[in-house]
Design a protein around this motif. Structure first.
Motif, PDB file in Angstrom:
ATOM      1  N   ALA A 280       7.749  10.159  -7.319  1.00  0.00           N
ATOM      2  CA  ALA A 280       8.884  10.776  -6.636  1.00  0.00           C
ATOM      3  C   ALA A 280       8.642  10.725  -5.129  1.00  0.00           C
ATOM      4  O   ALA A 280       7.486  10.701  -4.677  1.00  0.00           O
ATOM      5  N   PRO A 281       9.701  10.699  -4.305  1.00  0.00           N
ATOM      6  CA  PRO A 281       9.517  10.605  -2.850  1.00  0.00           C
ATOM      7  C   PRO A 281       8.612  11.681  -2.276  1.00  0.00           C
ATOM      8  O   PRO A 281       7.798  11.403  -1.390  1.00  0.00           O
ATOM      9  N   GLU A 282       8.717  12.909  -2.777  1.00  0.00           N
ATOM     10  CA  GLU A 282       7.896  13.996  -2.234  1.00  0.00           C
ATOM     11  C   GLU A 282       6.423  13.847  -2.595  1.00  0.00           C
ATOM     12  O   GLU A 282       5.569  14.550  -2.030  1.00  0.00           O
ATOM     13  N   GLU A 283       6.111  12.927  -3.510  1.00  0.00           N
ATOM     14  CA  GLU A 283       4.716  12.736  -3.893  1.00  0.00           C
ATOM     15  C   GLU A 283       3.973  11.758  -2.989  1.00  0.00           C
ATOM     16  O   GLU A 283       2.750  11.659  -3.074  1.00  0.00           O
ATOM     17  N   PHE A 284       4.710  11.037  -2.129  1.00  0.00           N
ATOM     18  CA  PHE A 284       4.018  10.117  -1.216  1.00  0.00           C
ATOM     19  C   PHE A 284       4.540  10.210   0.222  1.00  0.00           C
ATOM     20  O   PHE A 284       4.055   9.485   1.096  1.00  0.00           O
TER      21      PHE A 284
ATOM     22  N   LEU B  89      -1.816  10.016 -10.132  1.00  0.00           N
ATOM     23  CA  LEU B  89      -1.004   9.504  -9.032  1.00  0.00           C
ATOM     24  C   LEU B  89      -1.152   7.998  -8.885  1.00  0.00           C
ATOM     25  O   LEU B  89      -0.168   7.284  -8.667  1.00  0.00           O
ATOM     26  N   ALA B  90      -2.385   7.497  -8.999  1.00  0.00           N
ATOM     27  CA  ALA B  90      -2.617   6.060  -8.843  1.00  0.00           C
ATOM     28  C   ALA B  90      -1.926   5.266  -9.949  1.00  0.00           C
ATOM     29  O   ALA B  90      -1.337   4.205  -9.687  1.00  0.00           O
ATOM     30  N   THR B  91      -1.958   5.786 -11.172  1.00  0.00           N
ATOM     31  CA  THR B  91      -1.321   5.085 -12.290  1.00  0.00           C
ATOM     32  C   THR B  91       0.183   5.012 -12.091  1.00  0.00           C
ATOM     33  O   THR B  91       0.800   3.949 -12.250  1.00  0.00           O
ATOM     34  N   ARG B  92       0.784   6.138 -11.727  1.00  0.00           N
ATOM     35  CA  ARG B  92       2.238   6.147 -11.538  1.00  0.00           C
ATOM     36  C   ARG B  92       2.659   5.398 -10.280  1.00  0.00           C
ATOM     37  O   ARG B  92       3.775   4.868 -10.205  1.00  0.00           O
ATOM     38  N   ALA B  93       1.764   5.332  -9.282  1.00  0.00           N
ATOM     39  CA  ALA B  93       2.084   4.560  -8.076  1.00  0.00           C
ATOM     40  C   ALA B  93       2.161   3.077  -8.398  1.00  0.00           C
ATOM     41  O   ALA B  93       3.062   2.362  -7.917  1.00  0.00           O
ATOM     42  N   ARG B  94       1.228   2.583  -9.213  1.00  0.00           N
ATOM     43  CA  ARG B  94       1.241   1.162  -9.580  1.00  0.00           C
ATOM     44  C   ARG B  94       2.430   0.831 -10.475  1.00  0.00           C
ATOM     45  O   ARG B  94       2.885  -0.317 -10.504  1.00  0.00           O
ATOM     46  N   ASP B  95       2.928   1.831 -11.203  1.00  0.00           N
ATOM     47  CA  ASP B  95       4.093   1.619 -12.056  1.00  0.00           C
ATOM     48  C   ASP B  95       5.405   1.935 -11.337  1.00  0.00           C
ATOM     49  O   ASP B  95       6.474   1.917 -11.960  1.00  0.00           O
ATOM     50  N   ASN B  96       5.297   2.261 -10.036  1.00  0.00           N
ATOM     51  CA  ASN B  96       6.474   2.582  -9.223  1.00  0.00           C
ATOM     52  C   ASN B  96       7.253   3.769  -9.803  1.00  0.00           C
ATOM     53  O   ASN B  96       8.489   3.749  -9.876  1.00  0.00           O
ATOM     54  N   LYS B  97       6.519   4.804 -10.202  1.00  0.00           N
ATOM     55  CA  LYS B  97       7.148   5.975 -10.815  1.00  0.00           C
ATOM     56  C   LYS B  97       6.897   7.259 -10.027  1.00  0.00           C
ATOM     57  O   LYS B  97       7.037   8.356 -10.577  1.00  0.00           O
TER      58      LYS B  97
ATOM     59  N   LEU C 291       0.839  -1.197   0.000  1.00  0.00           N
ATOM     60  CA  LEU C 291       0.000   0.000   0.000  1.00  0.00           C
ATOM     61  C   LEU C 291       0.872   1.244   0.000  1.00  0.00           C
ATOM     62  O   LEU C 291       1.841   1.336   0.751  1.00  0.00           O
ATOM     63  N   ILE C 292       0.508   2.221  -0.831  1.00  0.00           N
ATOM     64  CA  ILE C 292       1.227   3.486  -0.888  1.00  0.00           C
ATOM     65  C   ILE C 292       0.213   4.615  -0.865  1.00  0.00           C
ATOM     66  O   ILE C 292      -0.940   4.441  -1.294  1.00  0.00           O
ATOM     67  N   THR C 293       0.604   5.769  -0.326  1.00  0.00           N
ATOM     68  CA  THR C 293      -0.337   6.870  -0.140  1.00  0.00           C
ATOM     69  C   THR C 293       0.163   8.138  -0.829  1.00  0.00           C
ATOM     70  O   THR C 293       0.745   9.020  -0.190  1.00  0.00           O
TER      71      THR C 293
END
Length: 292
Positions: free
Chosen positions: A193-197, A183-191, A160-162
């Protein structure tokens, strides 16, 4: 002198002993009754411990990913050190479902129920800023924020990522929808940036799309609260009562969702949590207020 000689002669022991023994026995204390036999404890039979051994062919061990390790450490720390308390409320969704149809039909605009929840939460946090805060365990201080930066829980293959939607209270429904989708699309693709989560002031976790009606979420430190949202369910509710005439309306079917707030008692008290949940319900009941 024969009679006198008999009287002066010593008496044989055989003659004295029975009499003496009888006298002694009559004056002696009665003998104690024989002791009752002690019960013999039955031996305790301890069953040997049985260990069920699963053949290695029936399972597979996988090392935890770095994300899983971080999630495990942070949530274990949260449950062990953060004083959680919970408040729940049922929120009707019929107004939002009707507005979604109007937006899709007349304006060709598609927004999800989750987008409405995020927007309503942002406005409720703006109205009750005490919930939009964090707690610093090192300095034992509470901090509130003017900007509402909502973290949205997204399930990925590794955990899980936020990702964060910055300044959510200033965004329109369509802006929130586009931002969350990206954000959800790039989160699933592991793309991401640290400041985004990393960061955020409040988290929303929605499991309604998975068929979950309600659940309790674990606070993501140092945030002071997290909102757990379940799916909508159709229920029969009693009709409203006219205050002036006293007439009762007919029962009707209503789509209702359950929202549960997990709050850090060091940041939020029960009354403040109730104010936030009441504001959230009001915005969800009147979704047009989110469009002003």
């Amino acid at each position: 002198d024969g009679w006198a000689a008999r009287l002066s002669a010593p008496v044989p022991a055989a003659v004295v002993a029975p009499a003496a023994t009888t006298a002694a026995a009559s004056t002696a204390a009665p003998a104690a009754p024989p002791a009752a036999p002690q019960p013999v404890a039955s031996p305790i039979i301890v069953a040997p411990e049985t260990v069920t051994t699963v053949p290695p062919s029936m399972y597979e061990d996988s090392p935890a990913s770095n994300m899983r390790k971080i999630i495990s450490r942070r949530l274990t720390e949260s449950k062990a050190t953060v004083p959680h308390f919970y408040t729940s409320i049922e929120i009707p969704l019929d107004s939002i479902l009707s507005l979604r149809k109007v937006l899709a039909k007349e304006f060709d605009t598609k927004v999800s129920v989750n987008d409405f929840i995020i927007k309503a939460s942002a406005l409720a946090l703006r109205d009750v800023p005490e919930v939009n805060g964090t707690f610093d365990s090192k300095t034992q201080s509470q901090r509130t924020f003017e900007s509402v930066d909502i973290s949205v829980a997204v399930a990925t293959p590794t955990g899980l990522i936020t990702p964060i939607v910055p300044s959510t209270q200033k965004l329109s429904l369509t802006d929130i929808s586009a931002k969350v989708r990206d954000l959800a699309t790039r989160a699933r693709d592991n793309k991401l940036a640290p400041e985004e989560f990393q960061g955020g002031t409040f988290t929303i976790s929605n499991l309604g799309m998975f068929g979950i009606s309600e659940f309790s979420a674990v606070i993501n430190p140092p945030q002071g609260a997290i909102l757990a949202v379940g799916g909508g369910e159709r229920k029969i509710v009693p009709g409203s009562v006219d205050v002036e005439t006293g007439e009762k309306g007919k029962p009707r079917i209503q789509t209702t969702m359950t929202a549960r707030l997990s709050a850090d008692r060091r940041v939020v008290d029960e009354a403040t949590a109730a104010l936030f949940m009441g504001a959230l319900k009001e915005y969800m009941n009147q979704p047009k207020l989110m469009m002003l």
